[in-house]
Design an enzyme around this catalytic site. Sequence first.
Site, PDB file in Angstrom:
ATOM      1  N   TYR A 247       0.835  -1.211   0.000  1.00 31.96           N
ATOM      2  CA  TYR A 247       0.000   0.000   0.000  1.00 31.96           C
ATOM      3  C   TYR A 247       0.866   1.256   0.000  1.00 31.96           C
ATOM      4  CZ  TYR A 247      -3.204   3.683   1.275  1.00 31.96           C
ATOM      5  OH  TYR A 247      -3.910   4.852   1.273  1.00 31.96           O
TER       6      TYR A 247
ATOM      7  N   GLY B 151      -6.644   4.845  -0.700  1.00 34.16           N
ATOM      8  CA  GLY B 151      -7.997   4.902  -0.158  1.00 34.16           C
ATOM      9  C   GLY B 151      -8.837   3.754  -0.683  1.00 34.16           C
TER      10      GLY B 151
END
Length: 513
Positions: A54, A61
């Site tokens: 990530y 998001g």
Amino acid sequence: MHTVVVGTSGTTAEDVIAVARGNARVELSGEALDALARAREIVDALAAKPEPVYGVSTGFGALASRHISPELRAQLQRNIVRSHAAGMGPRVEREVVRALMFLRLKTVASGHTGVRPSVAQAMADMLNAGITPVVHEYGSLGCSGDLAPLSHCALALMGEGDAEGPDGVVRPAGELLAEAGIEPVELREKEGLALLNGTDGMLGMLIMALADLGRLYTSADITAALTLEALLGTEKVLAPELHAIRPHPGQGASAANMAAVLEGSGLVRHYQEETAPRVQDAYSVRCAPQVAGAGRDTMAHAALVASRELASAVDNPVVLPDGRVESNGNFHGAPVAYVLDFLAIAAADLGSIAERRTDRLLDKNRSHGLPPFLAEDAGVDSGLMIAQYTQAALVSEMKRLAVPASADSIPSSAMQEDHVSMGWSAARKLRTAIDNLTRIIAIELYAATRAIELRHGLTPAPASRAAIAAARAAGVAGPGPDRFLAPDLAAADAFVRTGGLVAAVEPVTGPLA
């Protein structure tokens, strides 16, 4: 010029204010540069792996499930900055933007964000060149950081968008960087995200609010003492032994301040010589230390929260010392948002009690012999009648501003970010509240000094005389027939706002808390 050195272990409130308000230069320590390089090696190694990480090789998001191929990652980082620079509304003050930029640099320098040393150096260079990105009032929900405000700063670092130059003129950021000899940053993996994900805006405003409120609480103790004196009240309620049996630190400090101002007064306890002596003063006078003291203790709690946040590295994901890169929720602004709202509540109550004291000074039925509205010729003159209206309007607005922003939340990012702090909004309304509180205290000062001068034949305390003399020298006019009042009130506002009131009194009283 003062230089602030940014290391890996956070910074201080004094350094934030030096950079934000004093234009102090910023330097990165060798320790910080080493930590930045080590963390970047970890990010580069992860970026080379096929597994998605990530913020390094994924979207953000609600779009975090997409794995981004290496050839698109630079574009991904540029795009997050461009798309998130979506603020609207009036420009945010220069000092707020500088605080925000410096605090983001503080977290980057911690070595937990994975940003390259060259990016951190460009951030410092932009601060030192006096280039201030245009940031707008609206765009932060106080979760995932102050996203839109920080994005506008990152955009300028890329050479895009608008910024204010050292001459105060807004121009394209690319032009300003070129004139300062700063190369626009080409973002790499994780760097766009790392520049956006922090509580820096709300924290910067909290730190500056605490500095301003510290001055205002001392000023309010002085004006409360002046009003007590003008109303011929008693200073006996300020005795330290009374406050020792309810040992809230702020209460004791406020009472000591008031007692120091009133030392040697010929007006206090004059009520005992009246035909109808008072047993005790009204709450707005007698309980001044309790109310101001509670606000002081609120500030102490807020300062503790700020100190913890100043020592924090707020980003998502973060690079840990053992080499892991982990997602987290440290960007949530709740700790800062709560104390910002708490300060607005305390400030509103301080403004409220100051207005009540002012009203007593103007009411002939409660002022113990003062003329109605402190007018020269009541009926022909209106005196300070409408000055109190202005003060009341300010108090009313402060009560509205005291409604907590942090009690609200509104979901965003397709319900991925389904609970937010609204800390930026809490900080913005606190700044307005502090401006209003300054004006409220200035009006009490204006009324109390006039009232003391109308007590003919009685001698004020030496500190009171010093305050009155300094106020008059600063253009705060004394008793007399009606005149254009707004300039007088503006002069009183400036006198309080710049610390003139405290500076006038302390040579007599010694340092006040």
